[in-house]
Design an enzyme around this catalytic site. Structure first.
Site, short mmCIF file in Angstrom:
data_model
loop_
_atom_site.label_atom_id
_atom_site.label_comp_id
_atom_site.label_asym_id
_atom_site.label_seq_id
_atom_site.Cartn_x
_atom_site.Cartn_y
_atom_site.Cartn_z
N GLN A 52 0.82 -1.06 -0.07
CA GLN A 52 0.22 0.36 -0.23
C GLN A 52 1.08 1.20 0.14
OE1 GLN A 52 -3.63 -0.10 3.20
NE2 GLN A 52 -2.10 -1.95 3.55
N ASN A 53 2.29 1.19 0.04
CA ASN A 53 3.31 2.36 0.73
C ASN A 53 3.42 2.60 -1.20
OD1 ASN A 53 3.35 1.72 3.27
ND2 ASN A 53 4.95 0.78 3.01
N ASP A 56 5.58 4.80 -0.91
CA ASP A 56 6.99 5.70 -1.14
C ASP A 56 8.22 5.00 -1.93
OD1 ASP A 56 7.97 3.73 0.04
OD2 ASP A 56 7.85 4.48 2.64
N HIS A 83 -1.49 1.38 -4.25
CA HIS A 83 -1.80 2.61 -4.36
C HIS A 83 -1.03 3.34 -5.11
CE1 HIS A 83 -4.12 1.66 0.53
NE2 HIS A 83 -4.72 2.00 -1.03
N GLY A 95 3.20 -3.87 8.96
CA GLY A 95 2.39 -2.83 8.80
C GLY A 95 1.88 -2.28 8.46
N SER A 152 -2.56 -0.66 9.15
CA SER A 152 -3.56 -0.89 10.64
C SER A 152 -4.37 -1.99 9.79
CB SER A 152 -3.73 0.35 10.68
OG SER A 152 -3.98 1.59 9.27
N PRO A 186 3.88 -4.75 15.92
CA PRO A 186 3.89 -3.57 17.11
C PRO A 186 2.52 -3.82 17.92
CG PRO A 186 4.93 -3.13 16.27
CD PRO A 186 4.03 -3.79 14.99
N GLU A 187 1.57 -3.72 17.49
CA GLU A 187 0.21 -2.94 17.83
C GLU A 187 -1.14 -3.41 17.09
OE1 GLU A 187 0.37 -0.37 19.56
OE2 GLU A 187 1.94 0.73 19.88
C1 BV8 Z 1 -12.08 2.15 -3.47
C2 BV8 Z 1 -2.18 6.49 -0.78
C3 BV8 Z 1 -14.03 2.01 -4.72
C4 BV8 Z 1 -2.02 7.94 -0.97
C5 BV8 Z 1 -3.52 5.81 0.26
C6 BV8 Z 1 -16.28 0.16 4.16
C7 BV8 Z 1 -15.43 -0.75 3.28
C8 BV8 Z 1 -14.95 -0.83 2.53
C9 BV8 Z 1 -14.28 -0.03 1.64
C10 BV8 Z 1 -14.94 1.64 2.50
C11 BV8 Z 1 -16.00 1.81 3.81
N1 BV8 Z 1 -15.56 2.85 3.88
C12 BV8 Z 1 -15.43 3.81 2.60
C13 BV8 Z 1 -14.39 3.17 1.92
C14 BV8 Z 1 -13.49 3.25 0.99
C15 BV8 Z 1 -11.86 3.24 1.12
C16 BV8 Z 1 -12.16 2.66 2.85
O1 BV8 Z 1 -10.95 1.80 2.87
N2 BV8 Z 1 -12.09 3.94 3.92
C17 BV8 Z 1 -11.98 3.17 5.26
C18 BV8 Z 1 -10.86 4.24 5.68
C19 BV8 Z 1 -12.91 2.83 6.18
N3 BV8 Z 1 -11.27 2.92 -0.02
C20 BV8 Z 1 -10.91 3.57 -0.43
O2 BV8 Z 1 -11.37 4.68 -1.39
C21 BV8 Z 1 -9.79 2.50 -1.64
N4 BV8 Z 1 -11.13 2.81 -3.20
O3 BV8 Z 1 -12.52 2.01 -2.22
O4 BV8 Z 1 -12.61 2.54 -4.15
C22 BV8 Z 1 -14.31 2.60 -3.77
C23 BV8 Z 1 -15.12 3.99 -4.07
C24 BV8 Z 1 -15.82 4.78 -3.16
C25 BV8 Z 1 -16.85 3.96 -2.44
C26 BV8 Z 1 -16.18 3.02 -1.88
C27 BV8 Z 1 -15.59 1.96 -2.68
C28 BV8 Z 1 -8.58 3.44 -2.31
C29 BV8 Z 1 -7.88 4.03 -0.67
C30 BV8 Z 1 -6.55 3.91 -0.94
C31 BV8 Z 1 -6.76 5.53 -0.50
N5 BV8 Z 1 -5.11 5.57 -0.29
N6 BV8 Z 1 -2.27 6.41 0.28
C32 BV8 Z 1 -1.10 8.55 -0.27
O5 BV8 Z 1 0.11 7.77 0.42
O6 BV8 Z 1 -1.25 9.88 0.10
S1 BV8 Z 1 -3.88 5.55 2.15
C33 BV8 Z 1 -3.52 5.21 3.49
O7 BV8 Z 1 -3.66 3.87 3.78
C34 BV8 Z 1 -2.02 4.95 3.29
O8 BV8 Z 1 -0.82 5.67 3.01
C35 BV8 Z 1 -1.51 3.53 3.05
O9 BV8 Z 1 -1.52 3.45 1.43
C36 BV8 Z 1 -2.81 2.54 3.59
C37 BV8 Z 1 -3.37 2.65 4.79
O10 BV8 Z 1 -2.53 2.69 5.92
P1 BV8 Z 1 -1.29 1.50 6.03
O11 BV8 Z 1 -0.28 1.52 5.21
O12 BV8 Z 1 -1.60 0.76 7.30
O13 BV8 Z 1 -0.37 2.58 7.71
P2 BV8 Z 1 -1.42 3.37 8.45
O14 BV8 Z 1 -0.53 4.52 9.17
O15 BV8 Z 1 -2.40 3.22 8.65
O16 BV8 Z 1 -0.47 2.23 9.91
C38 BV8 Z 1 0.64 1.82 10.03
C39 BV8 Z 1 0.97 0.60 11.42
O17 BV8 Z 1 1.72 0.75 11.06
C40 BV8 Z 1 -0.11 0.96 12.51
O18 BV8 Z 1 -0.40 -0.71 11.98
C41 BV8 Z 1 1.36 0.75 13.43
O19 BV8 Z 1 0.93 -0.06 14.43
C42 BV8 Z 1 2.24 -0.29 12.57
N7 BV8 Z 1 3.53 0.05 13.03
C43 BV8 Z 1 4.38 1.19 12.87
N8 BV8 Z 1 5.31 1.12 13.56
C44 BV8 Z 1 6.14 -0.32 12.84
C45 BV8 Z 1 4.62 -0.77 12.31
N9 BV8 Z 1 4.14 -2.48 12.04
C46 BV8 Z 1 5.62 -2.85 12.22
N10 BV8 Z 1 6.72 -2.49 12.20
C47 BV8 Z 1 7.15 -1.37 12.77
N11 BV8 Z 1 8.81 -0.22 12.60
#
Ligand code: BV8
Ligand code: ZN
Length: 246
Positions: free
Chosen positions: A98-99, A101, A116, A184, A186, A211-212
């Protein structure tokens, strides 16, 4: 790490790695959600939308210019390098991220399915079809295409469809994987968050590295609560792949 997992790591012909922002956290990049994820006091969720771009393209462009600067300064960490080593050693390994970068690519991953998009691509918002690698400095923001319309970052915003080829490749990899390592993320953004469940229904053993706890944690075969930079090198070595940290 359980005996069952070590067994799977050794024997699995098809392994799927699904990564998120946490894999780049140890490279110094802010995750998307969480206290360090803010930009100028704003939640990235409020900037990564077509509506935000339509309303204020300059601010959204500045957010992505900042993200690119951070990413350019960062180096891949042992998690990225361990994944690349596993892909190179075991041809049945798929990486779906999903990254945006580019750190997996810079770590030497031979193939990366980018769900993404990428910070290093741009597209035209007009109808001209321009879709290119970002090479030079963009100058005044928001940047404009040769056709006169606004350029936009080549990432997928909330409410937009994922690239068809990427979603097809990710789905196929999930359906055929014997082992899935989710690291990595959420696990809240769909459709990416549905892939581990899909794999599990098709018989995969699913491991989470985070870790979470996340919404996925209770639904995996094994949760490893360790940072990716430690857990992934350990998993790759347990798979029998020689991997040097430096
Ligand atoms: C779509 C790119 C059709 C840009 C990003 C209900 C059900 C199903 C779908 C939906 C719904 N409600 C809304 C939706 C649709 C929506 C969605 O999912 N929303 C969620 C929030 C509810 N999805 C979409 O819109 C997608 N398209 O579905 O199209 C459609 C259209 C309309 C309506 C319905 C369907 C498109 C989604 C793409 C969004 N773009 N990024 C940019 O980066 O600027 S999203 C963004 O979140 C991030 O960039 C990444 O790509 C994505 C996921 O994030 P994570 O990578 O998980 O990062 P996060 O910070 O959250 O978590 C980090 C984790 O790492 C933590 O858990 C932490 O504990 C852990 N961590 C920390 N340190 C470490 C570690 N783990 C390991 N080691 C470590 N050292
Ligand atoms: Zn154009």
């Amino acid at each position: 790490m359980s005996g069952a997992l070590v067994e799977r790591l050794r024997a699995a012909r098809r392994i799927l790695l699904l990564t998120g922002a946490g894999v780049s956290a140890e490279s110094g990049l802010a995750t998307f959600r969480g206290p360090d994820g803010m930009w100028e006091g704003r939640d990235p969720m409020s900037l990564a939308t077509p509506e935000a771009f339509a309303e204020d393209p300059e601010t959204v462009w500045r957010f992505y210019a900042w993200r690119r600067e951070q990413a350019a300064r960062a180096e891949p960490n042992p998690a990225h390098r361990a994944i690349a080593a596993l892909q190179q050693e075991r041809s049945g390994t798929s990486l779906v991220t999903q990254n945006v970068d580019g750190l997996h690519e810079r770590a030497g991953s031979p193939e990366t399915v980018r769900l993404h998009g990428s910070l290093w691509r741009l597209r035209c918002t007009g109808g001209c079809g321009e879709d290119e690698d970002l090479r030079q400095d963009l100058g005044t923001l928001p940047a404009r295409c040769a056709c006169g319309e606004l350029l936009r970052p080549g990432v997928v915003w909330f409410g937009e469809s994922l690239p068809q080829a990427a979603i097809a490749a990710a789905t196929a990899a999930a359906e055929s994987a014997e082992l899935v390592i989710v690291a990595g993320t959420s696990s809240v953004v769909y459709p990416a968050a549905a892939l581990p469940e899909l794999a599990r229904r098709h018989g995969a053993y699913v491991v989470e590295v985070n870790p979470e706890a996340t919404p996925l944690t209770g639904r995996v075969d094994e949760a490893l609560p360790n940072p990716a930079g430690t857990a992934l090198p350990a998993l790759v070595r347990a798979a029998g792949v020689r991997f040097e940290e430096s």
